[in-house]
Design a protein around this motif. Structure first.
Motif, short mmCIF file in Angstrom:
data_model
loop_
_atom_site.label_atom_id
_atom_site.label_comp_id
_atom_site.label_asym_id
_atom_site.label_seq_id
_atom_site.Cartn_x
_atom_site.Cartn_y
_atom_site.Cartn_z
N PRO A 84 0.81 -1.23 0.00
CA PRO A 84 0.00 0.00 0.00
C PRO A 84 0.84 1.28 0.00
O PRO A 84 0.42 2.31 -0.55
CB PRO A 84 -0.82 -0.12 1.29
CG PRO A 84 -0.94 -1.59 1.52
CD PRO A 84 0.38 -2.14 1.08
N ALA A 129 1.79 1.90 -3.55
CA ALA A 129 0.66 2.46 -4.29
C ALA A 129 0.47 3.94 -3.98
O ALA A 129 0.05 4.72 -4.85
CB ALA A 129 -0.62 1.69 -3.95
N SER A 130 0.78 4.34 -2.76
CA SER A 130 0.61 5.75 -2.38
C SER A 130 1.84 6.59 -2.67
O SER A 130 1.81 7.81 -2.48
CB SER A 130 0.27 5.84 -0.89
OG SER A 130 1.34 5.35 -0.10
N MET A 144 -4.54 -5.76 -5.55
CA MET A 144 -3.36 -5.18 -4.87
C MET A 144 -2.49 -6.31 -4.37
O MET A 144 -2.11 -6.37 -3.21
CB MET A 144 -3.81 -4.30 -3.71
CG MET A 144 -3.93 -2.84 -4.05
SD MET A 144 -2.33 -2.06 -4.35
CE MET A 144 -1.69 -2.04 -2.68
N ALA A 163 0.31 -2.48 -7.79
CA ALA A 163 0.48 -1.30 -6.94
C ALA A 163 0.93 -0.10 -7.77
O ALA A 163 0.42 1.02 -7.59
CB ALA A 163 1.50 -1.60 -5.83
N VAL A 180 -12.86 0.83 -2.42
CA VAL A 180 -12.00 -0.28 -2.03
C VAL A 180 -12.88 -1.36 -1.41
O VAL A 180 -13.58 -1.09 -0.43
CB VAL A 180 -10.91 0.16 -1.03
CG1 VAL A 180 -10.06 -1.04 -0.62
CG2 VAL A 180 -10.04 1.25 -1.63
N ALA A 193 -5.08 -5.42 3.93
CA ALA A 193 -4.73 -4.87 2.62
C ALA A 193 -5.67 -3.74 2.23
O ALA A 193 -5.23 -2.67 1.81
CB ALA A 193 -4.74 -5.98 1.57
N THR A 234 -4.61 0.16 2.17
CA THR A 234 -4.63 0.76 0.83
C THR A 234 -5.50 2.00 0.80
O THR A 234 -5.09 3.06 0.29
CB THR A 234 -5.14 -0.27 -0.20
OG1 THR A 234 -4.23 -1.37 -0.26
CG2 THR A 234 -5.26 0.35 -1.58
N THR A 260 -9.75 -6.04 -2.77
CA THR A 260 -8.82 -6.66 -1.82
C THR A 260 -9.58 -7.60 -0.88
O THR A 260 -9.20 -7.73 0.29
CB THR A 260 -8.08 -5.59 -0.99
OG1 THR A 260 -9.03 -4.89 -0.17
CG2 THR A 260 -7.36 -4.59 -1.88
#
Length: 453
Positions: free
Chosen positions: A49, A52-53, A130, A136, A167, A173, A177, A264
Motif C-alpha cells: 500500500p 501504491a501511495s 493489490m 500497486a 476499495v 490490505a 490501501t 482486496t
C-alpha cells in the motif's frame, strides 16, 4: 552417486526463507537446490500500500534474489503450472512462454496465493487488485490520472465519478490501501485549484460486520474511527453487486459513480494446488504438522497454499496466511527436508503469533505486539520498526528508511510514471490465473515425457 534435487516452488516469504536455510545447512555435495519463480525478487507484500501511495518506491520493497541467496541455488525464471507427485515432475512455464519439465527428489510447494474473486458481473473486467508490484504501480498511476482528468474536464458528472474511489475489503490490505491512498488525494488536491475537495470520496465496503476483527473490538473501533475522521466512508455488511466502467452497484441497492474499483477481498491458494489431485481444505493443501503432503512422496507444502495445523492454538485450526507464519514455516520446512535427507526425525511446526501491526499512513496506526494494544505514534513506530527489521538485506532497509524520511520531510509527489496504458488492465492480466494445467493434463504430459525418454 547423483546429488538429490530439492525443488522449491515460489520465492515469497516461505519459499525464500526455505532456500536461505537450505543453503546454510546443506553442503554442495549433499543436494542441488533449484528455485522456480517468475520474478527475480522477493516482494515484501505488507508494504505494497505504501508503494501504491508513493511513500515507497517499487524497488525498495522488491528484494533481489541474487542478493539474498547464495550462488549455489539455480533459479528458473518461470512459474510452476503443474506437478505430478507420482512421477516427481514439475511442469514449468518460463517467462518466455516455453514449457519445460523439472524432475525432483524433494519438492517444497510455496506458490503463495492469488486474489480471491467471486462471480460478480463486471468484476474481472473493471476491478483492480493489490497483490503484485505491478498492480500497486498501476493503481498509483490510475489514481493520479483520475485527478488529472477530473481537473481538465468541464463536465461536473465526469468529475464526480473520477473523484470517487471504492476499495472492497476491510482487512489489512484494503484498510491500509484506502488509508494510504486517501492521504495522497487529500494532499494532492492542494495542487489542483480547480477541483472541489468535497468531491474526493473514498469508500471501503466489506460483507464482514467488523473492520479487521483480528485486532479485537477496541483496536478495530479505533481504526474505524481514524478512517471516518479522515472522511473515508466505511460500509460493513455490504459488497459489490455489479461493477461497470463508470459506476458500481452495491448489494444494499446504492449506485455509486466511480472509475476506480480496488478489490482486496481476501486471497485464495495458488491454482497450482488444484493440479496435484491432492486433498485440500478450503482450497489449501492438507498437510501434516511437519508440513509433508499425505500420499505424495518427498512433497512438502507451506505458506498461503497449505493448511498447516496451528498447534499453538489447537482445536483443529490452521495457520492464517500471514508473512509471519510463512517465514517461520520456511525455516522449519528446510530443517525437515534436511532431516529427511539425513534420515533424522522430522519436527512439527509450532509458532505463537507475535501480534499484528496496521500502518494507516502519517502518524496513524494501530498495533497489537505481544497482545499489547497501541495507537497513534507508538503504534506507528512499532509497525514500521517491525516491517523494517523483517526486510532481508541492508540495501532494502536503507532504501525503505530513506524513502520514509524523504516522504516525512518533502511530502507526497503526484507524478504519473506512464505505467498506465490506454488499455484497461484487468485482474487476470496481472495474476496469470489461466495458465495452469488440470490434473489430467499433468498426467498426460508426464506420460508423454516418459514415452519420449
Amino acid at each position: 552417486m547423483e546429488r538429490p534435487t530439492i525443488l522449491v516452488v515460489g520465492a515469497g516469504f516461505a519459499g525464500l526463507e526455505c532456500v536461505r536455510r537450505l543453503e546454510r545447512k546443506l553442503t554442495e555435495a549433499e543436494a542441488e537446490i533449484v528455485l522456480v519463480t517468475p520474478f527475480s525478487y522477493q516482494l515484501y507484500l505488507p508494504l505494497l500500500p505504501q508503494v501504491a501511495s508513493g511513500v515507497l518506491t517499487p524497488q525498495s520493497v522488491a528484494v533481489s534474489l541474487r542478493r539474498v541467496s547464495k550462488r549455489r541455488t539455480r533459479i528458473i525464471p518461470g512459474g510452476a503450472i503443474g506437478v505430478d507427485t507420482k512421477a516427481k515432475v514439475c511442469v514449468i512455464r518460463k517467462i518466455t512462454g516455453e514449457i519445460v519439465d523439472q524432475t525432483y527428489d524433494y519438492i517444497v510447494l510455496a506458490p503463495g496465493s492469488i486474489t480471491r474473486t467471486f462471480d460478480i458481473p463486471g468484476l474481472l473486467e473493471h476491478g483492480r487488485g493489490m497483490k503484485t508490484l505491478a498492480e500497486a504501480a498501476y493503481i498509483r498511476d490510475h489514481v493520479i490520472a483520475q485527478l488529472d482528468l477530473a481537473d481538465a474536464s468541464p463536465d461536473e458528472e465526469e468529475r464526480r465519478s473520477r473523484l470517487q474511489f471504492v476499495v472492497v475489503g476491510a482487512g489489512y490490505a484494503g484498510t491500509e490501501t484506502a488509508a494510504c491512498l486517501q492521504r495522497v488525494t487529500q494532499h494532492a488536491v492542494k495542487r489542483y485549484p480547480r477541483l472541489n475537495p468535497e468531491l474526493i470520496k473514498w469508500h471501503v465496503v466489506d460483507l464482514a460486520p467488523k473492520l479487521m476483527p483480528e485486532l479485537g473490538d477496541r483496536l478495530g473501533r479505533a481504526a474505524l474511527d481514524i478512517l471516518r475522521r479522515r472522511g473515508i466512508e466505511v460500509s460493513l455488511g455490504v459488497s459489490v453487486a455489479e461493477a461497470g466502467a463508470e459506476q458500481v452497484t452495491f448489494t444494499d441497492g446504492r449506485v455509486l459513480p466511480t472509475r476506480t474499483l480496488i478489490w482486496t477481498a481476501g486471497v485464495a491458494a495458488s491454482p497450482l494446488v488444484g493440479t496435484l489431485d491432492a486433498e485440500t481444505l478450503r482450497g489449501r493443501l492438507v498437510v501434516r504438522p511437519e508440513m509433508t503432503v499425505p500420499g505424495a512422496d518427498g512433497a512438502f507444502a507451506l505458506g498461503d497454499a497449505a493448511a498447516v495445523p496451528d498447534l499453538a492454538k489447537g482445536g483443529g485450526e490452521v495457520c492464517p496466511p500471514t508473512a509471519q507464519h510463512a517465514m517461520r514455516q520456511g525455516r522449519r520446512i528446510a530443517d525437515n527436508v534436511v532431516a529427511t535427507l539425513r534420515n533424522q526425525p522430522l519436527k512439527p511446526y509450532v509458532h505463537k503469533d507475535l501480534g499484528l501491526v496496521v500502518d494507516l499512513g502519517g502518524k496513524d496506526a494501530v498495533s497489537k505486539p505481544l497482545g499489547i494494544e497501541l495507537r497513534g505514534l507508538p503504534a506507528q513506530l512499532v509497525a514500521r520498526g517491525y516491517h523494517w527489521s523483517a526486510l532481508r538485506t541492508n540495501v532494502a532497509k536503507t532504501r525503505v528508511l530513506t524513502n520514509w524520511v524523504l516522504n516525512a520531510v518533502a511530502g507526497d509527489d503526484f507524478v504519473r510514471t506512464g505505467f498506465q496504458e490506454q488499455k484497461r488492465v484487468t485482474l487476470r492480466d496481472f495474476e496469470f490465473t489461466d495458465v495452469y494445467l488440470t490434473p489430467e493434463q499433468v498426467r498426460r504430459h508426464t506420460a508423454s515425457l516418459r514415452a519420449r525418454t
